[in-house]
Write a protein that holds these residues in place. Structure first.
Motif, PDB file in Angstrom:
ATOM      1  N   ALA A 104       0.838  -1.211   0.000  1.00 37.38           N
ATOM      2  CA  ALA A 104       0.000   0.000   0.000  1.00 37.38           C
ATOM      3  C   ALA A 104       0.870   1.257   0.000  1.00 37.38           C
ATOM      4  N   ILE A 105       1.936   1.242   0.815  1.00 37.67           N
ATOM      5  CA  ILE A 105       2.843   2.405   0.871  1.00 37.67           C
ATOM      6  C   ILE A 105       3.479   2.630  -0.513  1.00 37.67           C
ATOM      7  N   SER A 106       3.827   1.533  -1.189  1.00 42.52           N
ATOM      8  CA  SER A 106       4.437   1.647  -2.529  1.00 42.52           C
ATOM      9  C   SER A 106       3.465   2.311  -3.506  1.00 42.52           C
ATOM     10  N   CYS A 107       2.210   1.857  -3.461  1.00 42.57           N
ATOM     11  CA  CYS A 107       1.203   2.434  -4.371  1.00 42.57           C
ATOM     12  C   CYS A 107       1.009   3.915  -4.089  1.00 42.57           C
ATOM     13  N   PHE A 108       0.900   4.269  -2.791  1.00 42.31           N
ATOM     14  CA  PHE A 108       0.729   5.686  -2.432  1.00 42.31           C
ATOM     15  C   PHE A 108       1.949   6.500  -2.873  1.00 42.31           C
ATOM     16  N   THR A 109       3.144   5.904  -2.710  1.00 44.43           N
ATOM     17  CA  THR A 109       4.374   6.614  -3.108  1.00 44.43           C
ATOM     18  C   THR A 109       4.332   6.911  -4.600  1.00 44.43           C
ATOM     19  N   TRP A 110       3.977   5.900  -5.402  1.00 45.23           N
ATOM     20  CA  TRP A 110       3.939   6.100  -6.854  1.00 45.23           C
ATOM     21  C   TRP A 110       2.888   7.139  -7.238  1.00 45.23           C
ATOM     22  N   MET A 111       1.705   7.042  -6.596  1.00 42.30           N
ATOM     23  CA  MET A 111       0.652   8.016  -6.909  1.00 42.30           C
ATOM     24  C   MET A 111       1.081   9.427  -6.522  1.00 42.30           C
ATOM     25  N   GLY A 112       1.825   9.523  -5.398  1.00 44.34           N
ATOM     26  CA  GLY A 112       2.348  10.817  -4.965  1.00 44.34           C
ATOM     27  C   GLY A 112       3.346  11.377  -5.973  1.00 44.34           C
ATOM     28  N   ILE A 113       4.265  10.508  -6.442  1.00 46.67           N
ATOM     29  CA  ILE A 113       5.271  10.936  -7.430  1.00 46.67           C
ATOM     30  C   ILE A 113       4.567  11.435  -8.689  1.00 46.67           C
ATOM     31  N   LYS A 114       3.565  10.673  -9.136  1.00 47.97           N
ATOM     32  CA  LYS A 114       2.820  11.052 -10.345  1.00 47.97           C
ATOM     33  C   LYS A 114       2.156  12.412 -10.178  1.00 47.97           C
ATOM     34  N   LYS A 115       1.569  12.613  -8.978  1.00 46.87           N
ATOM     35  CA  LYS A 115       0.861  13.865  -8.705  1.00 46.87           C
ATOM     36  C   LYS A 115       1.828  15.049  -8.711  1.00 46.87           C
ATOM     37  N   VAL A 116       2.996  14.854  -8.098  1.00 43.92           N
ATOM     38  CA  VAL A 116       3.994  15.929  -8.033  1.00 43.92           C
ATOM     39  C   VAL A 116       4.412  16.341  -9.449  1.00 43.92           C
TER      40      VAL A 116
END
Lengths: 138, 119
Positions: A104-116
């Motif tokens: 879950a942390i990995s998915c959130f990290t990737w979504m965060g990177i994409k958003k940035v």
């Protein structure tokens, strides 16, 4: 090796789930089961660690295709999962659901990177638009 | 909380998933990964998608070591807790890979705290 197994398991789960249309639960369970049976058999030394990595990445592979729309992004999520597995290897050992939390942390990290990066692009577009307007006014 | 048929089914699946996974893991000795994978595959074949997801999530709790969930009775309690947690968190972060695992981890920690109160 951990990162490689993570990428293989993550992309395999995602492919079975969306490309073969078997659903995320079946895809993840199948990858987990196969890795749990075969990895310790073929790699007796690192098998137990690698099957945990495969299970962890397969949980990340259950992500919705709205959040991770293609296989290339799934490779990135799997890569992050592998890296986080190495970082958290000594944390909360024995707690059921630990691997899923890493996923879950990995998915959130990737979504965060994409958003940035999306916001950065938006900001760049906004600045170029403002410059364009200013130039045309002059 | 209003109990309808669907919620009762979720709790039954959660209890079954946890206890079965714990049993395969510790009593039969197949290990945590194989136990969870086996429960997941069986659930995905036999149950509708939403209940299969519940059983698979619950199977993560059964992956816990015996120092966290020491007996089948404790696994039953953990199954009940994860079932309740799934009902409460259905809408939250749907579509995030690992959501089930996070729910399972939280349920395991709550179970450990409850078991700690009675030991």
């Amino acid at each position: 090796m951990i990162i490689l197994v993570a990428i293989c398991a993550g992309t395999a789960t995602y492919s079975i789930s969306y490309l073969l249309n078997k659903g995320p639960v079946f895809a993840s369970a199948l990858v987990t089961l196969i890795s749990g049976i075969f990895l310790p058999y073929f790699l007796p030394e690192n098998g137990p660690t690698l099957m945990a990595v495969a299970a962890c990445a397969s949980y990340a592979g259950q992500v919705s295709n709205k959040n991770v729309p293609n296989l290339r992004e799934m490779i990135m999520v799997s890569l992050i999962t592998g890296a986080l597995f190495i970082i958290f290897s000594t944390s909360y050992v024995g707690i059921g659901g630990r691997l899923g939390s890493i996923a879950a942390i990995s998915c959130f990290t990737w979504m965060g990177i994409k958003k940035v990066f999306k916001n950065d692009n938006l900001q760049d577009n906004k600045i170029s638009y403002i410059n364009k307007v200013n130039f045309s006014e002059k | 909380m209003k109990f309808d048929k669907n919620k009762i089914k979720i709790i039954i699946c959660a209890i079954a998933g946890t206890t079965l996974s714990w049993f395969i893991n510790h009593e039969i000795g197949f290990g945590a990964i194989v136990a969870s994978g086996l429960v997941g595959v069986i659930a995905a074949i036999l149950l509708p998608a939403s209940l299969a997801g519940t059983a698979y999530t619950a199977s993560f709790v059964g992956m816990s070591s015996t120092s966290i969930i020491p007996s089948l009775g404790a696994a039953l309690l953990a199954g009940l807790i994860v079932g309740i947690m799934i009902i409460f968190t259905t809408e939250i972060y749907a579509g995030i890979g690992g959501k089930g695992g996070t729910t399972a981890a939280l349920s395991t920690i709550i179970t450990k705290i409850i078991l700690g109160l009675f030991s």
